[in-house]
Write a protein that holds these residues in place. Sequence first.
Motif, mmCIF file in Angstrom:
data_model
loop_
_atom_site.group_PDB
_atom_site.id
_atom_site.type_symbol
_atom_site.label_atom_id
_atom_site.label_comp_id
_atom_site.label_asym_id
_atom_site.label_seq_id
_atom_site.Cartn_x
_atom_site.Cartn_y
_atom_site.Cartn_z
ATOM 1 N N ILE A 81 0.851 -1.184 0.000
ATOM 2 C CA ILE A 81 0.000 0.000 0.000
ATOM 3 C C ILE A 81 0.888 1.235 0.000
ATOM 4 C CG2 ILE A 81 -1.720 1.316 1.301
ATOM 5 C CD1 ILE A 81 -2.588 -1.362 2.582
ATOM 6 N N GLU A 82 0.693 2.108 -0.959
ATOM 7 C CA GLU A 82 1.421 3.373 -0.956
ATOM 8 C C GLU A 82 0.962 4.208 0.235
ATOM 9 O OE1 GLU A 82 3.791 4.296 -2.956
ATOM 10 O OE2 GLU A 82 3.692 2.696 -4.470
ATOM 11 N N VAL A 83 1.903 4.777 0.959
ATOM 12 C CA VAL A 83 1.572 5.524 2.177
ATOM 13 C C VAL A 83 0.575 6.643 1.895
ATOM 14 C CG1 VAL A 83 2.518 7.155 3.867
ATOM 15 C CG2 VAL A 83 3.637 4.960 3.498
ATOM 16 N N GLN A 84 0.701 7.312 0.748
ATOM 17 C CA GLN A 84 -0.223 8.406 0.439
ATOM 18 C C GLN A 84 -1.664 7.904 0.309
ATOM 19 O OE1 GLN A 84 0.261 11.623 0.506
ATOM 20 N NE2 GLN A 84 2.406 11.333 1.067
ATOM 21 N N SER A 85 -1.855 6.682 -0.225
ATOM 22 C CA SER A 85 -3.196 6.111 -0.331
ATOM 23 C C SER A 85 -3.765 5.829 1.050
ATOM 24 C CB SER A 85 -3.161 4.827 -1.161
ATOM 25 O OG SER A 85 -2.772 5.079 -2.482
ATOM 26 N N TRP A 86 -2.924 5.233 1.915
ATOM 27 C CA TRP A 86 -3.372 4.989 3.290
ATOM 28 C C TRP A 86 -3.675 6.298 4.008
ATOM 29 C CZ3 TRP A 86 -0.508 6.985 7.406
ATOM 30 C CH2 TRP A 86 -1.095 6.769 8.663
ATOM 31 N N LEU A 87 -2.796 7.291 3.856
ATOM 32 C CA LEU A 87 -2.941 8.562 4.562
ATOM 33 C C LEU A 87 -4.226 9.274 4.172
ATOM 34 C CD1 LEU A 87 -1.666 10.558 6.515
ATOM 35 C CD2 LEU A 87 -0.404 11.553 4.597
ATOM 36 N N LYS A 88 -4.571 9.213 2.881
ATOM 37 C CA LYS A 88 -5.804 9.851 2.416
ATOM 38 C C LYS A 88 -7.019 9.231 3.089
ATOM 39 C CE LYS A 88 -8.355 10.936 -1.848
ATOM 40 N NZ LYS A 88 -9.643 10.367 -1.395
ATOM 41 N N LEU A 89 -7.086 7.885 3.115
ATOM 42 C CA LEU A 89 -8.228 7.214 3.739
ATOM 43 C C LEU A 89 -8.250 7.452 5.241
ATOM 44 C CD1 LEU A 89 -10.656 5.286 3.611
ATOM 45 C CD2 LEU A 89 -9.055 3.394 3.897
ATOM 46 N N ALA A 90 -7.116 7.278 5.910
ATOM 47 C CA ALA A 90 -7.058 7.423 7.363
ATOM 48 C C ALA A 90 -7.456 8.833 7.801
ATOM 49 C CB ALA A 90 -5.653 7.094 7.869
ATOM 50 N N THR A 91 -7.090 9.819 7.011
ATOM 51 C CA THR A 91 -7.443 11.207 7.336
ATOM 52 C C THR A 91 -8.935 11.445 7.155
ATOM 53 O OG1 THR A 91 -5.245 11.958 6.631
ATOM 54 C CG2 THR A 91 -6.960 13.631 6.817
ATOM 55 N N GLU A 92 -9.510 10.842 6.111
ATOM 56 C CA GLU A 92 -10.933 11.050 5.842
ATOM 57 C C GLU A 92 -11.814 10.432 6.927
ATOM 58 O OE1 GLU A 92 -12.537 11.454 1.697
ATOM 59 O OE2 GLU A 92 -10.866 10.107 1.295
ATOM 60 N N VAL A 93 -11.415 9.265 7.442
ATOM 61 C CA VAL A 93 -12.283 8.563 8.405
ATOM 62 C C VAL A 93 -11.980 8.917 9.855
ATOM 63 C CG1 VAL A 93 -12.488 6.620 6.806
ATOM 64 C CG2 VAL A 93 -10.819 6.504 8.672
ATOM 65 N N MET A 94 -10.925 9.710 10.109
ATOM 66 C CA MET A 94 -10.454 9.894 11.486
ATOM 67 C C MET A 94 -11.514 10.536 12.403
ATOM 68 S SD MET A 94 -7.707 13.031 11.052
ATOM 69 C CE MET A 94 -7.409 13.118 12.837
ATOM 70 N N ASP A 95 -12.389 11.358 11.851
ATOM 71 C CA ASP A 95 -13.399 12.029 12.686
ATOM 72 C C ASP A 95 -14.762 11.335 12.664
ATOM 73 O OD1 ASP A 95 -11.641 14.044 13.517
ATOM 74 O OD2 ASP A 95 -11.985 15.190 11.677
ATOM 75 N N THR A 96 -14.874 10.216 11.929
ATOM 76 C CA THR A 96 -16.133 9.473 11.881
ATOM 77 C C THR A 96 -16.314 8.672 13.163
ATOM 78 O OG1 THR A 96 -15.966 9.265 9.493
ATOM 79 C CG2 THR A 96 -17.500 7.784 10.605
ATOM 80 N N GLN A 97 -17.445 8.829 13.814
ATOM 81 C CA GLN A 97 -17.683 8.167 15.089
ATOM 82 C C GLN A 97 -17.773 6.658 14.953
ATOM 83 O OE1 GLN A 97 -21.179 9.934 16.862
ATOM 84 N NE2 GLN A 97 -20.048 11.710 17.589
ATOM 85 N N GLU A 98 -17.534 5.956 16.066
ATOM 86 C CA GLU A 98 -17.649 4.501 16.108
ATOM 87 C C GLU A 98 -19.106 4.064 16.035
ATOM 88 O OE1 GLU A 98 -16.043 1.557 16.666
ATOM 89 O OE2 GLU A 98 -13.937 2.108 16.861
ATOM 90 N N MET A 99 -19.321 2.833 15.635
ATOM 91 C CA MET A 99 -20.639 2.226 15.601
ATOM 92 C C MET A 99 -21.262 2.215 16.994
ATOM 93 S SD MET A 99 -21.577 -1.631 14.326
ATOM 94 C CE MET A 99 -20.785 -2.449 15.749
ATOM 95 N N GLN A 100 -22.551 2.509 17.051
ATOM 96 C CA GLN A 100 -23.287 2.522 18.304
ATOM 97 C C GLN A 100 -24.360 1.422 18.295
ATOM 98 O OE1 GLN A 100 -22.346 4.738 20.790
ATOM 99 N NE2 GLN A 100 -20.716 5.321 19.363
#
Length: 333
Positions: A312-331
């Motif tokens: 996995i290219e780090v930039q691809s991982w970084l883009k996804l990880a940044t996008e989901v970082m503020d999404t809340q956990e399942m309730q």
Amino acid sequence: MKRVDDVMDTSNVYSYGIDLSKIKLDFSKEPKKHKAPAKRYVCIDLEMTEFTASQRGFVPGANGEVIQFGAVMLDENYNMLSEFSSYVKPVYSSVTPIINQLTGIENKNLEKADDFLTVFDKFCYWRGEGDITTFCWSKADFNQLWAELEAKGKHRYDLFGILHDFVDLQNIFGKLVSSKTSVGLESAMRLLQMDYKGQVHTALSDSYNTARILHKLFCTESLELDFEYINPSKEIPVNKKKEDAEYNCSFASFLSPKLLAQFGYSNTIEETESDDYSFENAAEDLQALEESPLYGMVDNEEIAGLCSKYKIEVQSWLKLATEVMDTQEMQVA
């Protein structure tokens, strides 16, 4: 909570002389993509035995039999509604020491368990009818269900219908990070900065954590995700090589290469990969984190190891990880 309005009654539904090849062709005519939110979502996971060479012919297309079935149901907002869990008594195989080591399941746990058809019937009743999309982590679980139904339940046409709405969440995740090999469940969680909850490689825990990933991805609006249903006319293993590849994708999520070798399998996909993305490459690319919201929040060595393992290219991982970082956990709904 019992749902009177949309529970499927399969108690008296039987059909004999079924042409399973025709069922596969009928499935291929189903809509391949689904964009609108479903009424409910189900995440499943299976734990299985390991066939010996002489046992494989009993369930063609499978490497073992289901011994544990777990599932989690989510509402239209991807929050948890209920769960399903059951041991399954195998017909042709048993729990070997290495399967026990992997899953914690012993043969004595299965002595009074229901057989596969009974458990799958109960799952169908629990699941209900209506607009439901079912997710699994890799096509291996879907293929296993199809193979066991084909071997043990040709007279239960009603049960095959459940398989028309299965989606491979592992494939969706892989496309998001542009991975060149199939990413294991626990590794995907680490890449999303999520901690695994429960006992690894138990069906209910794996299905629950699959649901957490589903929630995380599909509740991140910027991703605008779509998906394709698994098509059995294309996805059922047709030769030994493909069987082994599917099997490795599932087990390699948690097994070390040494332990995989004890099963007699190698990581076929990774072995055929020619362009290496080394730990050093990933570690160097992670320097970009200094300008990222994730700076100081991740274990650089762990991320570099996962990115190099799954190409996995780090930039691809970084883009996804940044996008989901503020999404809340399942309730719990």
